[in-house]
Design a protein around this motif. Structure first.
Motif, PDB file in Angstrom:
ATOM      1  N   PRO A  61       0.788  -1.231   0.000  1.00 58.12           N
ATOM      2  CA  PRO A  61       0.000   0.000   0.000  1.00 58.12           C
ATOM      3  C   PRO A  61       0.817   1.277   0.000  1.00 58.12           C
ATOM      4  O   PRO A  61       0.346   2.309  -0.479  1.00 58.12           O
ATOM      5  N   LYS A  62       2.043   1.252   0.532  1.00 56.17           N
ATOM      6  CA  LYS A  62       2.765   2.500   0.727  1.00 56.17           C
ATOM      7  C   LYS A  62       4.261   2.275   0.588  1.00 56.17           C
ATOM      8  O   LYS A  62       4.838   1.420   1.263  1.00 56.17           O
ATOM      9  N   LYS A  65       6.549   2.283   3.688  1.00 55.78           N
ATOM     10  CA  LYS A  65       6.511   1.153   4.613  1.00 55.78           C
ATOM     11  C   LYS A  65       7.112  -0.114   3.996  1.00 55.78           C
ATOM     12  O   LYS A  65       6.830  -1.232   4.399  1.00 55.78           O
ATOM     13  N   SER A 214       1.722  -3.086   6.158  1.00 56.43           N
ATOM     14  CA  SER A 214       0.474  -2.432   5.758  1.00 56.43           C
ATOM     15  C   SER A 214       0.272  -1.142   6.546  1.00 56.43           C
ATOM     16  O   SER A 214       0.910  -0.913   7.570  1.00 56.43           O
ATOM     17  N   GLU A 215      -0.644  -0.318   6.080  1.00 56.24           N
ATOM     18  CA  GLU A 215      -0.825   1.013   6.668  1.00 56.24           C
ATOM     19  C   GLU A 215      -1.306   0.955   8.112  1.00 56.24           C
ATOM     20  O   GLU A 215      -0.953   1.806   8.929  1.00 56.24           O
ATOM     21  N   GLN A 216      -2.117  -0.044   8.455  1.00 55.42           N
ATOM     22  CA  GLN A 216      -2.708  -0.066   9.796  1.00 55.42           C
ATOM     23  C   GLN A 216      -1.774  -0.624  10.857  1.00 55.42           C
ATOM     24  O   GLN A 216      -2.093  -0.582  12.049  1.00 55.42           O
ATOM     25  N   SER A 218       1.590  -0.813  13.183  1.00 58.67           N
ATOM     26  CA  SER A 218       2.672  -0.037  13.789  1.00 58.67           C
ATOM     27  C   SER A 218       3.530  -0.983  14.618  1.00 58.67           C
ATOM     28  O   SER A 218       3.001  -1.779  15.402  1.00 58.67           O
TER      29      SER A 218
END
Length: 383
Positions: A61-62, A65, A214-216, A218
Motif C-alpha cells: 500500500p505504501k 513502509k 500495511s498502513e494499519q 505499527s
C-alpha cells in the motif's frame, strides 16, 4: 558445479546484479540520506527506486513502509519482536516454520508469557480450517510461511488472509521461498506484514531482504540509532521508513536487488514457477527408479515449489551430499534445513533429509546427471 541449493541462496545471479553492485561501490559509494552532496543523493535515488520496485511487485500500500533488512530472518524478527504483545496474547504459526520464526516465537513465549498454537493439517484444504479452529479473540498474530523449504508445500495464503481480514489479528507471511517465484499481493491476499529474502527467488545479493508493512500496522523497531533524519532527537524517530532502518543501508546490495527484481519481472512469474516446478516433478518421476530413496511429497498433489526432499534411510543423507559434492560436483543440502518442527512432524529428525532445490537457470540435463549420480551412489552404498 551443478547447483541445486536455491532454497538457501540463488546462484548464479543475473549479470546485471553483479554489475549494479560494482557500480554502486565504484561510482557512488556514499551513504544514502546521510548528506546533501550528489553522491549521497545518487545512492538515495537507487534506494528509493528499489523501494518502489518492491512496492509494485508485492502490491504494497505504501512505499514508505517498504523496509530494507539484512535478510528475511531480520524481517521476521522485526515482526515478532516488534508487535506490541501483552502477556497472555496468542500466536498461530505452522509446523513448517523456519527457525527464523520458531525461535523468536519461543523467546516471546518465555519472556512475555505468549501462548502459541502450532498448526499441522493433514491435507492442503485443511490449512484454513486449522487456522479457524485455533483462532481466538486474543489472537494477536498469525504467521505463516508461504512455501516450505523442506516439503515444497505451497500454503494458501490468500484463503487464510480472507479468513483473517475482519479479525483483529495481524497476518504475517514469510515469503523467503516464494518471493520472485509466485505472485503475492498484499492487498488481494490481505497480508499485514510480508518478509522477503533478497538473495533467493528475487535473485539479489546475500545480505539483502525486505519487510513490507500495511498502513494499519505499527511496530516497535528492534534496532535504534542513526537514521539520517531528526538527529537532534534523543529518541528514535517514528517516521517510516527511517525509524526502522538505523545505520547505513547496504546500498550496493540493494542496487543489486533492484536488478534482481527487474530480472524477475522480465522473466515473469509463470515462466519461473513452471520451470522450477517442472524440474522438481521430473526429478520426482525419475527417483521412483531408486528404491533406496523416498520422496517427501507436499500435501497438495500436482503442485509444488522447485524443492524435492528425500529420505535416504538407511543411507546417511550427509554422506550422500558429501559424495555428490566431492565426486560429482553437485551442490545440494542435507540435514534439517533450519526447520526442525517439520522434521519432527515427518519423523525425519534423526537422519534428516537430502534436499534438491532449483532455480531459473537449472536444466533437465542437470537433473539427468543427478539421477545417474544418485543411482551409482545408492548402488555402491547398498552393496
Amino acid at each position: 558445479m551443478i547447483y541445486f541449493d536455491h532454497a538457501a541462496s540463488s546462484f548464479p545471479k543475473p549479470e546485471a546484479v553483479s554489475a549494479a553492485v560494482a557500480k554502486a561501490i565504484n561510482d557512488f559509494g556514499a551513504n544514502p540520506g546521510r548528506g546533501g552532496h550528489k553522491l549521497s543523493r545518487q545512492a538515495g535515488e537507487v534506494i528509493d527506486e528499489a523501494r518502489k520496485a518492491l512496492q509494485t511487485m508485492f502490491d504494497a500500500p505504501k512505499k514508505e513502509k517498504v523496509l530494507f533488512t539484512n535478510n528475511a530472518t531480520y524481517a521476521l524478527n522485526q515482526i515478532i519482536q516488534g508487535v506490541p504483545f501483552a502477556p497472555g496474547d496468542h500466536i498461530i504459526m505452522t509446523v513448517y516454520e523456519h527457525n527464523s520464526v520458531s525461535r523468536p516465537v519461543q523467546r516471546l513465549k518465555k519472556e512475555k508469557n505468549i501462548e502459541v498454537s502450532v498448526i499441522a493439517p493433514d491435507t492442503h484444504d485443511g490449512w484454513v480450517q486449522e487456522v479457524k479452529n485455533h483462532l481466538r479473540t486474543d489472537t494477536r498474530l498469525v504467521i505463516v510461511t508461504h512455501g516450505s523449504n523442506v516439503t515444497g508445500d505451497i500454503i494458501p495464503i490468500r484463503e487464510i488472509g480472507q479468513l483473517l481480514k475482519d479479525h483483529p489479528a495481524w497476518f504475517a507471511v514469510d515469503a523467503a521461498q516464494t518471493a520472485g517465484v509466485l505472485p503475492i499481493s498484499m492487498k488481494e491476499d490481505h497480508i499485514d506484514l510480508l518478509a522477503c529474502a533478497g538473495h533467493k527467488g528475487l535473485l539479489g545479493p546475500q545480505g539483502t531482504g525486505a519487510l513490507l508493512v500495511s498502513e494499519q500496522v505499527s511496530l516497535t523497531p528492534i534496532v535504534t540509532g542513526g537514521t539520517g533524519t531528526n538527529s537532534e532527537a534523543i529518541e528514535q524517530p517514528e517516521e517510516w521508513p527511517y525509524g526502522y532502518e538505523s545505520g547505513t543501508l547496504n546500498t550496493p546490495g540493494i542496487a543489486g536487488l533492484l536488478k534482481g527484481v527487474e530480472a524477475v519481472n522480465e522473466q515473469g512469474y509463470e515462466r519461473i514457477s513452471s520451470h522450477e516446478e517442472g524440474l522438481a516433478k521430473y526429478l520426482v518421476s525419475e527417483l521412483k527408479e531408486i528404491s533406496a530413496l523416498e520422496v517427501i511429497h507436499p500435501l497438495q498433489a500436482g503442485t509444488r515449489l522447485g524443492v524435492v526432499s528425500v529420505k535416504t534411510d538407511p543411507l546417511n543423507s550427509h554422506e550422500i551430499a558429501m559424495i555428490l559434492d566431492e565426486h560429482y560436483d553437485i551442490a545440494c543440502r542435507a540435514g534439517l534445513h533450519c526447520s526442525p518442527l517439520v522434521h519432527d512432524y515427518l519423523g525425519t529428525t534423526e537422519n534428516g533429509l537430502l534436499r534438491f532445490s532449483f532455480g531459473l537457470y537449472n536444466t533437465m540435463n542437470e537433473i539427468d546427471l543427478l539421477i545417474t549420480a544418485l543411482k551409482e551412489i545408492s548402488e555402491h552404498m547398498m552393496e
